[in-house]
Design a protein around this motif. Structure first.
Motif, PDB file in Angstrom:
ATOM      1  N   LEU A  44      11.095 -23.060   1.363  1.00 60.24           N
ATOM      2  CA  LEU A  44       9.859 -22.374   1.009  1.00 60.24           C
ATOM      3  C   LEU A  44       9.992 -21.836  -0.407  1.00 60.24           C
ATOM      4  N   HIS A  45       8.912 -21.787  -1.129  1.00 62.16           N
ATOM      5  CA  HIS A  45       8.898 -21.235  -2.480  1.00 62.16           C
ATOM      6  C   HIS A  45       8.332 -19.825  -2.415  1.00 62.16           C
ATOM      7  N   LEU A  46       9.052 -18.888  -3.002  1.00 61.28           N
ATOM      8  CA  LEU A  46       8.629 -17.491  -2.993  1.00 61.28           C
ATOM      9  C   LEU A  46       7.854 -17.168  -4.262  1.00 61.28           C
ATOM     10  N   VAL A  47       6.702 -16.554  -4.095  1.00 63.91           N
ATOM     11  CA  VAL A  47       5.847 -16.169  -5.219  1.00 63.91           C
ATOM     12  C   VAL A  47       5.746 -14.652  -5.203  1.00 63.91           C
ATOM     13  N   ASP A  48       6.358 -14.028  -6.215  1.00 66.95           N
ATOM     14  CA  ASP A  48       6.306 -12.574  -6.332  1.00 66.95           C
ATOM     15  C   ASP A  48       5.148 -12.184  -7.242  1.00 66.95           C
ATOM     16  N   ARG A  49       5.037 -10.925  -7.541  1.00 64.55           N
ATOM     17  CA  ARG A  49       3.933 -10.411  -8.349  1.00 64.55           C
ATOM     18  C   ARG A  49       3.859 -11.087  -9.720  1.00 64.55           C
ATOM     19  N   GLU A  50       4.984 -11.244 -10.385  1.00 56.44           N
ATOM     20  CA  GLU A  50       5.008 -11.848 -11.723  1.00 56.44           C
ATOM     21  C   GLU A  50       4.568 -13.307 -11.663  1.00 56.44           C
ATOM     22  N   ARG A  51       5.086 -14.054 -10.711  1.00 56.61           N
ATOM     23  CA  ARG A  51       4.702 -15.465 -10.584  1.00 56.61           C
ATOM     24  C   ARG A  51       3.231 -15.603 -10.197  1.00 56.61           C
ATOM     25  N   LEU A  52       2.751 -14.723  -9.329  1.00 54.38           N
ATOM     26  CA  LEU A  52       1.346 -14.768  -8.942  1.00 54.38           C
ATOM     27  C   LEU A  52       0.444 -14.514 -10.148  1.00 54.38           C
ATOM     28  N   ALA A  53       0.832 -13.590 -11.006  1.00 59.00           N
ATOM     29  CA  ALA A  53       0.055 -13.306 -12.216  1.00 59.00           C
ATOM     30  C   ALA A  53       0.006 -14.527 -13.124  1.00 59.00           C
ATOM     31  N   ARG A  54       1.131 -15.215 -13.279  1.00 57.50           N
ATOM     32  CA  ARG A  54       1.161 -16.428 -14.117  1.00 57.50           C
ATOM     33  C   ARG A  54       0.294 -17.528 -13.521  1.00 57.50           C
TER      34      ARG A  54
END
Length: 79
Positions: free
Chosen positions: A28-38
């Motif tokens: 699974l790929h984890l998307v944190d706050r920073e990645r979600l913003a990008r």
């Protein structure tokens, strides 16, 4: 998420070590706050996750640099 081309899990406050280990085992790929913003600012998901698109496969990212906003600070351990 059976059959998902790119299975992602989004969490704005980061991921615990056990959650990250589980995600690795399950691919699974984890998307944190920073990645979600990008991703939300128009960067292609494969670029956000640093996924190889394969030979000859290109996807155009949206160019909206003037609309991009820095993500809010994250207090999570992995954000």
């Amino acid at each position: 998420m059976p059959g998902a081309a790119v299975p992602v899990v989004v969490a704005l406050n980061g991921f615990t070590d056990p959650a990250a280990a589980f995600a690795t085992r399950q691919r699974l790929h984890l998307v944190d706050r920073e990645r979600l913003a990008r991703w939300g600012a128009g960067q292609h998901l494969y670029d956000v996750l640093d996924i190889d698109r394969g030979p000859g496969r290109r996807t155009r990212s949206l160019e909206r640099a003037d609309e991009r906003v820095a993500p809010p600070p994250c207090s999570g351990r992995y954000g």
